[in-house]
Every structure is written in C-alpha cells, then in structure tokens.
Design an enzyme around this catalytic site. Sequence first.
Site, PDB file in Angstrom:
ATOM      1  N   GLY A  82      -7.758  -3.085  -2.153  1.00 52.88           N
ATOM      2  CA  GLY A  82      -7.079  -3.659  -2.134  1.00 52.88           C
ATOM      3  C   GLY A  82      -7.376  -3.774  -0.567  1.00 52.88           C
TER       4      GLY A  82
ATOM      5  N   ASP B 121      -5.396  -2.233   3.315  1.00 58.88           N
ATOM      6  CA  ASP B 121      -4.154  -3.172   3.090  1.00 58.88           C
ATOM      7  C   ASP B 121      -3.387  -3.140   3.605  1.00 58.88           C
ATOM      8  OD1 ASP B 121      -4.596  -1.134   1.395  1.00 58.88           O
ATOM      9  OD2 ASP B 121      -4.221  -2.582  -0.371  1.00 58.88           O
TER      10      ASP B 121
ATOM     11  N   ASP C 219       1.091   3.134   3.547  1.00 63.26           N
ATOM     12  CA  ASP C 219       1.883   3.956   3.269  1.00 63.26           C
ATOM     13  C   ASP C 219       2.714   5.256   3.102  1.00 63.26           C
ATOM     14  OD1 ASP C 219       4.308   4.341   1.400  1.00 63.26           O
ATOM     15  OD2 ASP C 219       3.619   3.814  -0.228  1.00 63.26           O
ATOM     16  N   THR C 220       2.013   6.198   2.086  1.00 62.64           N
ATOM     17  CA  THR C 220       2.574   7.673   2.455  1.00 62.64           C
ATOM     18  C   THR C 220       0.951   8.314   3.964  1.00 62.64           C
ATOM     19  OG1 THR C 220       0.956   8.383   1.083  1.00 62.64           O
ATOM     20  CG2 THR C 220       2.814   8.289   0.454  1.00 62.64           C
ATOM     21  N   GLY C 221      -0.010   7.686   4.199  1.00 65.63           N
ATOM     22  CA  GLY C 221      -0.843   7.726   5.118  1.00 65.63           C
ATOM     23  C   GLY C 221      -1.468   9.189   4.090  1.00 65.63           C
TER      24      GLY C 221
ATOM     25  N   THR D  51      -4.031   8.068   1.931  1.00 64.86           N
ATOM     26  CA  THR D  51      -5.630   6.976   1.575  1.00 64.86           C
ATOM     27  C   THR D  51      -6.820   7.254   3.426  1.00 64.86           C
ATOM     28  OG1 THR D  51      -4.378   6.022   0.280  1.00 64.86           O
ATOM     29  CG2 THR D  51      -6.951   5.436   1.204  1.00 64.86           C
ATOM     30  N   LEU D  52      -5.344   7.513   4.323  1.00 68.01           N
ATOM     31  CA  LEU D  52      -6.172   6.767   5.477  1.00 68.01           C
ATOM     32  C   LEU D  52      -6.452   8.342   6.156  1.00 68.01           C
ATOM     33  CD1 LEU D  52      -4.325   3.735   6.883  1.00 68.01           C
ATOM     34  CD2 LEU D  52      -7.727   3.963   6.459  1.00 68.01           C
TER      35      LEU D  52
ATOM     36  N   LYS E 184       4.165  -0.031   6.220  1.00 64.69           N
ATOM     37  CA  LYS E 184       5.270   0.542   5.540  1.00 64.69           C
ATOM     38  C   LYS E 184       6.000   1.328   6.196  1.00 64.69           C
ATOM     39  CE  LYS E 184       5.572  -0.041   0.714  1.00 64.69           C
ATOM     40  NZ  LYS E 184       4.906   0.640  -0.886  1.00 64.69           N
TER      41      LYS E 184
ATOM     42  N   ASP F 236      -2.454  -5.509  -5.421  1.00 62.25           N
ATOM     43  CA  ASP F 236      -1.961  -5.678  -6.675  1.00 62.25           C
ATOM     44  C   ASP F 236      -1.070  -4.907  -7.419  1.00 62.25           C
ATOM     45  OD1 ASP F 236      -2.757  -2.760  -6.748  1.00 62.25           O
ATOM     46  OD2 ASP F 236      -2.577  -2.975  -8.270  1.00 62.25           O
TER      47      ASP F 236
HETATM   48  P1  IMP Z   1      -1.116   5.439   0.806  1.00 58.93           P
HETATM   49  O1  IMP Z   1      -2.866   6.759   0.698  1.00 58.93           O
HETATM   50  O2  IMP Z   1      -0.003   6.396   0.492  1.00 58.93           O
HETATM   51  O3  IMP Z   1      -0.655   5.086   2.140  1.00 58.93           O
HETATM   52  O4  IMP Z   1      -1.143   4.398   0.282  1.00 58.93           O
HETATM   53  C1  IMP Z   1      -2.306   3.227   0.031  1.00 58.93           C
HETATM   54  C2  IMP Z   1      -2.755   2.735  -1.000  1.00 58.93           C
HETATM   55  O5  IMP Z   1      -2.383   2.627  -1.655  1.00 58.93           O
HETATM   56  C3  IMP Z   1      -3.120   0.819  -0.169  1.00 58.93           C
HETATM   57  O6  IMP Z   1      -4.968   1.357   0.278  1.00 58.93           O
HETATM   58  C4  IMP Z   1      -3.240   0.828  -1.111  1.00 58.93           C
HETATM   59  O7  IMP Z   1      -4.050   0.333  -2.281  1.00 58.93           O
HETATM   60  C5  IMP Z   1      -1.936   0.909  -2.235  1.00 58.93           C
HETATM   61  N1  IMP Z   1      -0.019   0.683  -2.220  1.00 58.93           N
HETATM   62  C6  IMP Z   1       0.733   1.133  -1.193  1.00 58.93           C
HETATM   63  N2  IMP Z   1       1.747   0.911  -1.133  1.00 58.93           N
HETATM   64  C7  IMP Z   1       1.741  -0.476  -1.793  1.00 58.93           C
HETATM   65  C8  IMP Z   1       2.532  -1.578  -2.111  1.00 58.93           C
HETATM   66  O8  IMP Z   1       3.161  -2.377  -2.491  1.00 58.93           O
HETATM   67  N3  IMP Z   1       1.655  -2.794  -3.037  1.00 58.93           N
HETATM   68  C9  IMP Z   1       0.828  -2.451  -3.622  1.00 58.93           C
HETATM   69  N4  IMP Z   1      -0.121  -1.153  -3.452  1.00 58.93           N
HETATM   70  C10 IMP Z   1       0.134  -0.031  -2.291  1.00 58.93           C
HETATM   71 MG    MG Z   2      -5.803   0.731  -0.971  1.00 56.72          MG
END
Ligand code: IMP
Ligand code: MG
Length: 180
Positions: free
Chosen positions: A48, A103, A106-108, A110-111, A134, A163
Amino acid sequence: MSANCACGSGHQVLLSAEVIAGRVGELAAAINTCYRDEELTVVALVNGAMIFAADLVRKLTMPVRLDTFALASYHGHASSGRLDFRSRPKLPLSGKHVLLVDDILDTGLTLSGVGDYLEMQEPLSVRICVLLKKEVSCRDIDIEVDWYGFKIPDVFVYGYGLDENEFFRNLPFIAQFEGS
Ligand code: IMP
Ligand code: MG
C-alpha cells in the site's frame, strides 16, 4: 469530481494528484526539520505505501536507508482482524532512527503490530508517517502517528498505492469507492 483513467472507468476523486503532491512536500519538509542531518531508516509497509514512500523519500535530505515490511490485514473492503507478516525488513534496525511509512491508518492493527515488532529490534527511535487517517468513531487500538497527510471520512478509498481488490494502485489520485 469524476475522472477517467487509462483503465477506462470513472472514479470519484477524493484527492487529486496535485493536492497529494503538495502535501507530500509539506510532510517531507516537517520530517527533514525533525531529523536534520541524522541518518534515517525508512521502512515502507508494502504494497500500500510503495507509491507514497517513493515520492516521500525523494524529498528527504538526510542520509536515508530504505527497507520494506510486507504484510496484509485487509480482505476485500474490510479488515480481517488478523495480521499476516509476509516479509520483514532485511536491514539491521538496532540503534537506528526508524520512520515507518504507511498508506492509511484505519483500525490501527497493522501499525500497532509492526510497532511491537520494531520495538523488539531496539531502534534508537520509531516514528510513524501515514498519508491518510480515517476518521473512525472509535478505533479499536489506540495509536498515535507523528505525521499524517489527510484526514478522510470512514469510506473505502483506492489509488496512489491503495488497492481495490488489488487493482487501481497505479492511479495518480485517490478515489472514493462509490457507495462506501
Ligand atoms: P488497519 O490495520 O486496519 O489500520 O489497516 C491498515 C491497512 O489496511 C492499510 O495499510 C491498507 O493496506 C488497508 N486499508 C485500510 N483502509 C483501506 C481503504 O480504504 N482502502 C484500501 N486499503 C485500506
Ligand atoms: Mg497497508
């Protein structure tokens, strides 16, 4: 705004290529001010963040090492709630200033997962820069980023590295998925 790309379909543009480029320049300036001439190891979360990181690092002025972390948490348009580590950084991170580049926050999940892994490598510092944040009403995981490009509503977006079922990472702008 609606735009047509080489793929022929219409997209609802949320952030144009020009707006993104301007903000990436501002983020790079802030990062340059923070680290000055200190060596920096940039770890981009791929796939991403590959386009964002490529633009960002070319505007950084300190000595930069670049590595990647490959992971996945999303299936289709929603977080799976599980983190798949596909490959880890190859460069030693112990005693280094590390800048994690992603990129979107979102939920946090990954980071925070990556942050936990990096802390075990005993870096000198870890900071985070994301392009998009977000506006989620209640984020499951409490995570602070040091720099972000844009706050966006809780909608599904794609383009500029993000994507839509693995397509559209190549778009120069960020679009909002219709109906999300
Ligand atoms: P998290 O772990 O929920 O914070 O999401 C992080 C990962 O989910 C990002 O690095 C993206 O790769 C993917 N992601 C989250 N939201 C979107 C979106 O709206 N479009 C595309 N990819 C997303
Ligand atoms: Mg990602």
